[in-house]
Design an enzyme around this catalytic site. Sequence first.
Site, PDB file in Angstrom:
ATOM      1  N   GLY A 541      -4.922   0.390   5.599  1.00 14.51           N
ATOM      2  CA  GLY A 541      -3.694  -0.333   5.312  1.00 14.51           C
ATOM      3  C   GLY A 541      -2.565   0.626   5.036  1.00 14.51           C
ATOM      4  O   GLY A 541      -2.694   1.841   5.193  1.00 14.51           O
ATOM      5  N   GLY A 543       1.076   1.118   2.357  1.00 17.30           N
ATOM      6  CA  GLY A 543       2.007   0.710   1.320  1.00 17.30           C
ATOM      7  C   GLY A 543       3.258   1.542   1.427  1.00 17.30           C
ATOM      8  O   GLY A 543       3.447   2.301   2.375  1.00 17.30           O
ATOM      9  N   ALA A 544       4.141   1.434   0.431  1.00 18.36           N
ATOM     10  CA  ALA A 544       5.387   2.199   0.474  1.00 18.36           C
ATOM     11  C   ALA A 544       5.129   3.689   0.345  1.00 18.36           C
ATOM     12  O   ALA A 544       5.885   4.512   0.847  1.00 18.36           O
ATOM     13  CB  ALA A 544       6.310   1.723  -0.641  1.00 18.36           C
ATOM     14  N   PHE A 545       4.044   4.057  -0.339  1.00 11.59           N
ATOM     15  CA  PHE A 545       3.727   5.476  -0.559  1.00 11.59           C
ATOM     16  C   PHE A 545       3.272   6.163   0.713  1.00 11.59           C
ATOM     17  O   PHE A 545       3.460   7.354   0.906  1.00 11.59           O
ATOM     18  CB  PHE A 545       2.622   5.597  -1.610  1.00 11.59           C
ATOM     19  N   GLY A 546       2.616   5.439   1.603  1.00 12.40           N
ATOM     20  CA  GLY A 546       2.021   6.023   2.793  1.00 12.40           C
ATOM     21  C   GLY A 546       0.834   5.187   3.232  1.00 12.40           C
ATOM     22  O   GLY A 546       0.674   4.045   2.810  1.00 12.40           O
ATOM     23  N   VAL A 548      -3.377   4.368   3.937  1.00 10.11           N
ATOM     24  CA  VAL A 548      -4.690   4.497   3.307  1.00 10.11           C
ATOM     25  C   VAL A 548      -5.738   4.470   4.410  1.00 10.11           C
ATOM     26  O   VAL A 548      -5.699   3.610   5.293  1.00 10.11           O
ATOM     27  CB  VAL A 548      -4.937   3.360   2.296  1.00 10.11           C
ATOM     28  N   LYS A 568      -5.717   8.085   0.147  1.00 15.34           N
ATOM     29  CA  LYS A 568      -4.330   7.628   0.052  1.00 15.34           C
ATOM     30  C   LYS A 568      -3.398   8.800   0.342  1.00 15.34           C
ATOM     31  O   LYS A 568      -3.510   9.856  -0.277  1.00 15.34           O
ATOM     32  CB  LYS A 568      -4.073   7.056  -1.339  1.00 15.34           C
ATOM     33  N   ASP A 672      -0.291  -5.425 -12.726  1.00 13.33           N
ATOM     34  CA  ASP A 672      -0.531  -6.170 -11.480  1.00 13.33           C
ATOM     35  C   ASP A 672      -2.006  -6.543 -11.384  1.00 13.33           C
ATOM     36  O   ASP A 672      -2.615  -6.422 -10.327  1.00 13.33           O
ATOM     37  CB  ASP A 672      -0.102  -5.333 -10.272  1.00 13.33           C
TER      38      ASP A 672
END
Length: 818
Positions: A541, A543-546, A548, A568, A672
């Site tokens: 998948g 996310g905003a970080f990069g 996975v 990650k 979260d």
Amino acid sequence: MVSWRRRPGPGLARLWGLCCLVLGCWRGALGCPASCRCSSWRIWCSEPVPGITSFPVPQRSTEDDNVTEIYIANQRKLESINDNEVGFYVGLKNLTVVDSGLRFVSRQAFVKNINLQYINLSRNKLSSLSKKPFRHLGLSDLILVDNPFKCSCEIMWIKKFQETKFYTEAQDIYCVDDNNKRIALMDMKVPNCDLPSANLSNYNITVVEGKSITLYCDTTGGPPPNVSWVLTNLVSNHESDTSKNPASLTIKNVSSMDSGLWISCVAENIVGEVQTSAELTVFFAPNITFIESPTPDHHWCIPFTVKGNPKPTLQWFYEGAILNESEYICTKIHVINQSEYHGCLQLDNPTHLNNGAYTLLAKNEYGEDEKRVDAHFMSVPGDGSGPIVDPDVYEYETTPNDLGDTTNNSNQITSPDVSNKENEDSITVYVVVGIAALVCTGLVIMLIILKFGRHSKFGMKGPSSVISNDDDSASPLHHISNGSNTPSSSEGGPDAVIIGMTKIPVIENPQYFGITNSQLKPDTFVQHIKRHNIVLKRELGEGAFGKVFLAECYNLCPEQDKILVAVKTLKDASDNARKDFHREAELLTNLQHEHIVKFYGVCVEGDPLIMVFEYMKHGDLNKFLRAHGPDAVLMAEGNRPAELTQSQMLHIAQQIAAGMVYLASQHFVHRDLATRNCLVGENLLVKIGDFGMSRDVYSTDYYRVGGHTMLPIRWMPPESIMYRKFTTESDVWSLGVVLWEIFTYGKQPWYQLSNNEVIECITQGRVLQRPRTCPKEVYDLMLGCWQREPHMRLNIKEIHSLLQNLAKASPVYLDILG
């Protein structure tokens, strides 16, 4: 002894006068007759003198929904209730007219009084009474005793209703026959006076679109009934003839829009009415009325709407070739409305290989229709947003595969072309033994380098089809640190961490002391992993970080040569991002607990920076719950997975609570907590984590604030929604919602409401209802988590203890995972 009585003062007199004035004004406005008393909700007319001659109506002739009761008695001059008299009182529920001179009730008398429940017309002068004034009313009582009814067919309906016990109590109603003999209504016999009957010529009306059809309705009854057709919402042209028996209805050029409508024939005489109905079925060719580009939800979905009867068969094509469906890409029909089918082509974790043109073909025996849509799921690797690839090492060979089988939908990646040094030809058999020995030694060294250097490149190895397709994640949690306790802190500041789609400031809790890098445990040591020990398998998948990835990691555990891990990556190479990365790694290294996803270490050799977490075989808890719930049969193909038992749910819940107890003891706030951010391993082992990917996969669970920030408002308490205040107590609220998720098999909290409606409900103090499978003890625990005041909520240790006790009382069987 003299007794003194205080005379009313002028103030009391003025007050009494004012009340009389107000009542007098209202009485005048209503037009209340002299023999009646009127209030805002009731009219009472019982004085015989001077009496009333007509039904009381408001002077202004406007509808009044406040009056709910009218009582009239001893009014000998009141002889009729006419059209539009009672209709002014649209809120009327109870009507009584007794001991009066009432002789006639209009057939339209109560047409506007749909709220009427009770009518009493006892002891009047009624000799006959039609059924029509009452047929549309849902009366609980209609009292008609002591009226001089004349035995006739017009009052036969009263006898019929008495026979069917329509009323709560039987009434002694009498009538006078032609011989002036008084007989009981139940004994009345009138020749040629029967309830009508109606029969349709066809109760299975089927017709092809564009054709015509004629329907007949045969009626009997005495007196002969009047016939009418009820054709609500019929679009097609039609003609009817009710002048003769049987009555006929012809529908011309039948439209597909009329499929599923009911056609009714009504036969009515003075005894009563009957209605018989048949459904109209129209056969027509398919029509794809809606198709749209894919949208991300729990899965990617290409939505469509198809009309057709009989039900069309659906076939998808990808780039002109038939798309064979599988468990990873399949057609789902969500809603069926008559001959209209709403659904989507569902794709589980599509990649750039799934980009392209999708065509839907709908076909039945009357024709076919097709529509095309272009889909873009992911950018091609190597265009600046793809995974890490060393072009000098990898050659991607894309083969046009059957996209329906996503286990084979991966790039065929060739291994590095290892060139073996060619054997040098012997120049002469007289080469000295020393040179030969030197050459042999060099060859041995080269072979050793080649053997141990096969895993020395960081990249994807082998086809991804050999790896489980479950999504898994784990991520940094949020330590309570010193700083501003407002959401307006600088996004790029030292106390900001990357959360899903944006950087959100770490929120300070003044009850705790902050922790800085210098205050970390003295033995904090972030393990550094060599890049050549990491071999990517496939993407999980983004996310905003990069991104996975699922990967194999070598030399990580002494007892195993390699293990599966989740990797990650950090795509932002700025100095601030790197500082956050190192700070996050140090914080995660300190989190060591059996129910927190394990953090193995980092790789900082070159770009991008990498974090390595443990891999959980069965993916996120939300998908796991859905796959083992009562609705799993709708999503699964083949054998249905075993449904989770109550004891297994408690086992899951107490593990999550144990992880939260540990986080609270370390002064960490998760912010979260949800089943999507918990992972499931072997033997029903559950751990808390979050890669931030859930904001992409579960986008409907988040509410976008401003341009970037996405908040899980369905899991947040009022103080977090209104003031962005996150504490251990707010995590307790979220834990209560997680329990609700578990006992609903993964349903979305407040799934029936929009995000704005959810915010309104939570801030107004409403809570989720008790799930059907949830024990009372567990729901009481949920309510303890959802107290509006944070200090009134249960302590996290109390919650864990209660769940432990409940779980111990119900032994867990762990064979659900197979």
